[in-house]
Each structure stands twice: as structure tokens, then as C-alpha cells.
Design a protein around this motif. Structure first.
Motif, PDB file in Angstrom:
ATOM      1  N   PRO A   5      90.862   9.502  97.922  1.00  0.00           N
ATOM      2  CA  PRO A   5      91.210  10.231  96.450  1.00  0.00           C
ATOM      3  C   PRO A   5      92.888   8.968  95.841  1.00  0.00           C
ATOM      4  O   PRO A   5      93.569   9.249  96.885  1.00  0.00           O
ATOM      5  N   SER A   6      92.054   9.181  94.742  1.00  0.00           N
ATOM      6  CA  SER A   6      93.173   8.380  93.804  1.00  0.00           C
ATOM      7  C   SER A   6      94.576   9.414  93.729  1.00  0.00           C
ATOM      8  O   SER A   6      95.212   8.938  93.595  1.00  0.00           O
ATOM      9  N   SER A   7      94.609  10.630  93.819  1.00  0.00           N
ATOM     10  CA  SER A   7      95.467  11.779  93.887  1.00  0.00           C
ATOM     11  C   SER A   7      96.307  11.266  95.085  1.00  0.00           C
ATOM     12  O   SER A   7      97.622  11.208  94.855  1.00  0.00           O
ATOM     13  N   LEU A   8      95.396  11.418  96.144  1.00  0.00           N
ATOM     14  CA  LEU A   8      95.728  11.110  97.563  1.00  0.00           C
ATOM     15  C   LEU A   8      97.116  10.060  97.197  1.00  0.00           C
ATOM     16  O   LEU A   8      98.101   9.568  97.558  1.00  0.00           O
ATOM     17  N   VAL A   9      96.846   8.516  96.734  1.00  0.00           N
ATOM     18  CA  VAL A   9      97.353   7.032  96.933  1.00  0.00           C
ATOM     19  C   VAL A   9      98.204   7.499  95.944  1.00  0.00           C
ATOM     20  O   VAL A   9      99.188   6.554  96.405  1.00  0.00           O
ATOM     21  N   ALA A  10      98.323   7.709  95.294  1.00  0.00           N
ATOM     22  CA  ALA A  10      99.043   8.218  93.914  1.00  0.00           C
ATOM     23  C   ALA A  10     100.124   8.877  94.701  1.00  0.00           C
ATOM     24  O   ALA A  10     101.202   8.977  93.866  1.00  0.00           O
ATOM     25  N   ALA A  11     100.383   9.747  94.737  1.00  0.00           N
ATOM     26  CA  ALA A  11     101.053  10.591  95.366  1.00  0.00           C
ATOM     27  C   ALA A  11     101.925  10.191  96.537  1.00  0.00           C
ATOM     28  O   ALA A  11     103.432  10.282  96.673  1.00  0.00           O
ATOM     29  N   GLY A  12     101.248   9.880  97.554  1.00  0.00           N
ATOM     30  CA  GLY A  12     101.409   9.120  98.688  1.00  0.00           C
ATOM     31  C   GLY A  12     102.505   7.905  98.471  1.00  0.00           C
ATOM     32  O   GLY A  12     103.382   7.332  98.964  1.00  0.00           O
ATOM     33  N   GLY A  13     102.263   6.710  96.754  1.00  0.00           N
ATOM     34  CA  GLY A  13     103.053   5.462  96.555  1.00  0.00           C
ATOM     35  C   GLY A  13     104.006   6.498  96.543  1.00  0.00           C
ATOM     36  O   GLY A  13     105.615   5.529  96.236  1.00  0.00           O
TER      37      GLY A  13
END
Length: 100
Positions: A5-13
Motif C-alpha cells: 500500500p502507498s501508505s506503507l511506502v510513504a511512511a517507510g520512506g
């Protein structure tokens, strides 16, 4: 292949970018992680929610990065990073991820 999910990608970034910069002592390397994750997330936002939403979420991502710096002076570095990452993840989920 499972889609992240993009939410995890963004938070992970945000979290990963800070962690890499801190642990390696190379801010540019952390910035590269931040930028790469932001690019992946922006592509997902565009596909899932359209250009306006992607622009708004991209602005939120950059604002979270910038806002974590003054926030860190009040609450500490890691709490600030986790706080802004959580806020961006929630916004990303609400705008883009829950639709798919």
C-alpha cells in the motif's frame, strides 16, 4: 506479487530516510531513500486517486519531512519522525489506499 500500500511506502520512506541518514551519517543517502519512496508512493497515488490527490499527498509528504525537524526539537527525533510518518500514512490510506 503482493502490492505494498502507498501508505506503507510513504511512511517507510520517511522513517527509512531518517534511519539511513542517522545510521550512516550520510544525509544525502537518507535523502535518496526519502526521494525514492516518495516517487513510488506518488506513482501509486496518481494511479489510484488521480493527479490532484497525488499532488496533495506529495505536498503532505514534503511538509511532513520539513515539519519533522522543528517537531523533533520539542519531542525528540524518533517520535517526530514516527508522528509525521503516521500522519502521512493515514492521509494516504484515506485518499488512495482504501479505494483499492
Amino acid at each position: 506479487m503482493t502490492k505494498i500500500p502507498s501508505s506503507l511506502v510513504a511512511a517507510g520512506g520517511l522513517v527509512g530516510g531518517y534511519g539511513v541518514a542517522r545510521w550512516t551519517g550520510k544525509r544525502q543517502l537518507g535523502g535518496a531513500v526519502l526521494a525514492a519512496a516518495g516517487t513510488v508512493a506518488a506513482t501509486q497515488w496518481q494511479r489510484r486517486a488521480g493527479g490532484r490527490a497525488a499532488g496533495a499527498l506529495g505536498a503532505a509528504y514534503v511538509a511532513a519531512f520539513a515539519g519533522s525537524h522543528p517537531l523533533a526539537k520539542k519531542v525528540g527525533a524518533w517520535p517526530a519522525v514516527f508522528g509525521v510518518a503516521g500522519a502521512v500514512a493515514l492521509a494516504s490510506w484515506a485518499v488512495a489506499d482504501r479505494r483499492g
